[in-house]
Design a protein around this motif. Structure first.
Motif, mmCIF file in Angstrom:
data_model
loop_
_atom_site.group_PDB
_atom_site.id
_atom_site.type_symbol
_atom_site.label_atom_id
_atom_site.label_comp_id
_atom_site.label_asym_id
_atom_site.label_seq_id
_atom_site.Cartn_x
_atom_site.Cartn_y
_atom_site.Cartn_z
ATOM 1 N N ASP A 110 11.636 9.879 9.894
ATOM 2 C CA ASP A 110 11.668 8.601 9.436
ATOM 3 C C ASP A 110 10.432 7.882 9.462
ATOM 4 O O ASP A 110 10.184 6.825 8.981
ATOM 5 N N ARG A 111 9.358 8.951 9.331
ATOM 6 C CA ARG A 111 7.901 8.127 9.220
ATOM 7 C C ARG A 111 7.816 7.902 7.752
ATOM 8 O O ARG A 111 8.439 8.326 6.972
ATOM 9 N N ARG A 112 6.818 6.956 7.535
ATOM 10 C CA ARG A 112 6.308 6.672 6.210
ATOM 11 C C ARG A 112 4.850 7.020 6.098
ATOM 12 O O ARG A 112 4.317 7.107 6.912
ATOM 13 N N ILE A 113 4.534 7.310 5.070
ATOM 14 C CA ILE A 113 3.153 7.720 4.603
ATOM 15 C C ILE A 113 2.474 6.426 3.876
ATOM 16 O O ILE A 113 2.974 5.959 2.864
ATOM 17 N N ARG A 114 1.093 6.583 3.843
ATOM 18 C CA ARG A 114 0.303 5.523 3.170
ATOM 19 C C ARG A 114 -0.907 6.520 2.603
ATOM 20 O O ARG A 114 -1.271 7.406 3.329
ATOM 21 N N VAL A 115 -1.393 6.333 1.255
ATOM 22 C CA VAL A 115 -2.238 7.184 0.735
ATOM 23 C C VAL A 115 -3.420 6.211 0.509
ATOM 24 O O VAL A 115 -3.585 5.171 -0.346
ATOM 25 N N ARG A 116 -4.688 6.296 1.084
ATOM 26 C CA ARG A 116 -5.703 5.419 1.213
ATOM 27 C C ARG A 116 -6.926 6.102 0.586
ATOM 28 O O ARG A 116 -7.126 7.306 0.934
ATOM 29 N N ARG A 117 -7.579 5.640 -0.577
ATOM 30 C CA ARG A 117 -9.089 6.294 -0.937
ATOM 31 C C ARG A 117 -9.841 6.193 0.383
ATOM 32 O O ARG A 117 -10.015 5.202 1.075
ATOM 33 N N VAL A 118 -10.756 7.250 0.436
ATOM 34 C CA VAL A 118 -11.657 7.448 1.336
ATOM 35 C C VAL A 118 -13.004 7.762 0.645
ATOM 36 O O VAL A 118 -12.991 8.621 -0.200
ATOM 37 N N GLY A 119 -14.131 7.274 1.475
ATOM 38 C CA GLY A 119 -15.559 7.652 0.858
ATOM 39 C C GLY A 119 -15.921 8.782 1.596
ATOM 40 O O GLY A 119 -16.761 9.783 1.100
ATOM 41 N N LEU A 120 -15.574 8.918 2.796
ATOM 42 C CA LEU A 120 -16.319 9.934 3.748
ATOM 43 C C LEU A 120 -15.160 10.633 4.305
ATOM 44 O O LEU A 120 -14.120 9.885 4.773
ATOM 45 N N GLU A 143 2.153 8.448 -6.899
ATOM 46 C CA GLU A 143 3.082 7.073 -6.940
ATOM 47 C C GLU A 143 2.094 6.181 -5.847
ATOM 48 O O GLU A 143 2.288 4.963 -6.093
ATOM 49 N N LEU A 144 1.677 6.761 -4.733
ATOM 50 C CA LEU A 144 1.003 5.885 -3.768
ATOM 51 C C LEU A 144 -0.586 5.528 -3.707
ATOM 52 O O LEU A 144 -1.246 4.776 -3.194
ATOM 53 N N ALA A 145 -1.105 6.556 -4.432
ATOM 54 C CA ALA A 145 -2.608 6.409 -4.396
ATOM 55 C C ALA A 145 -2.910 5.126 -4.876
ATOM 56 O O ALA A 145 -2.720 4.880 -6.192
ATOM 57 N N GLY A 146 -4.003 4.568 -4.445
ATOM 58 C CA GLY A 146 -4.497 3.169 -5.099
ATOM 59 C C GLY A 146 -3.680 1.998 -4.755
ATOM 60 O O GLY A 146 -3.993 0.852 -5.486
ATOM 61 N N ARG A 147 -2.326 2.259 -4.108
ATOM 62 C CA ARG A 147 -1.483 1.082 -4.185
ATOM 63 C C ARG A 147 -1.020 0.782 -2.746
ATOM 64 O O ARG A 147 -0.860 1.580 -1.837
ATOM 65 N N PRO A 148 -0.981 -0.588 -2.454
ATOM 66 C CA PRO A 148 -0.734 -1.095 -1.076
ATOM 67 C C PRO A 148 0.524 -0.981 -0.663
ATOM 68 O O PRO A 148 1.441 -1.964 -0.270
ATOM 69 N N ARG A 149 1.375 0.306 -0.653
ATOM 70 C CA ARG A 149 2.597 0.375 -0.359
ATOM 71 C C ARG A 149 2.938 1.852 0.520
ATOM 72 O O ARG A 149 2.030 2.500 0.600
ATOM 73 N N THR A 150 3.958 2.015 1.128
ATOM 74 C CA THR A 150 4.314 3.037 1.797
ATOM 75 C C THR A 150 5.475 3.922 1.226
ATOM 76 O O THR A 150 6.188 3.306 0.188
#
Length: 69
Positions: free
Chosen positions: A5-15, A38-45
């Motif tokens: 039931d886990r959710r993921i978030r995809v966030r851009r990283v520099g390092l 779907e999730l890259a660069g968007r503030p949702r899970t």
């Protein structure tokens, strides 16, 4: 495929953390590709997929880190 039931978030990283598993977008299964697209660069899970783990980094249009909760 893991069922959670886990959710993921995809966030851009520099390092990229030294201990991160780095994957290229084209190495992912279809479900994981759809989630990253779907999730890259968007503030949702989205629902966790079996091909991505917390802390993984995906090279897509940039580098994106997977966060699962």
């Amino acid at each position: 495929m893991r069922e959670t039931d886990r959710r993921i978030r995809v966030r851009r990283v520099g390092l990229i953390p030294d201990d991160a598993r780095v994957r290229h977008f084209d190495e992912l299964d279809e479900d994981a590709q759809a989630a990253v697209s779907e999730l890259a660069g968007r503030p949702r899970t989205g629902r966790e997929t079996g091909d991505l783990d917390d802390g993984d980094v995906v090279k897509f249009t940039d580098y994106y880190q997977i966060r699962a909760r």
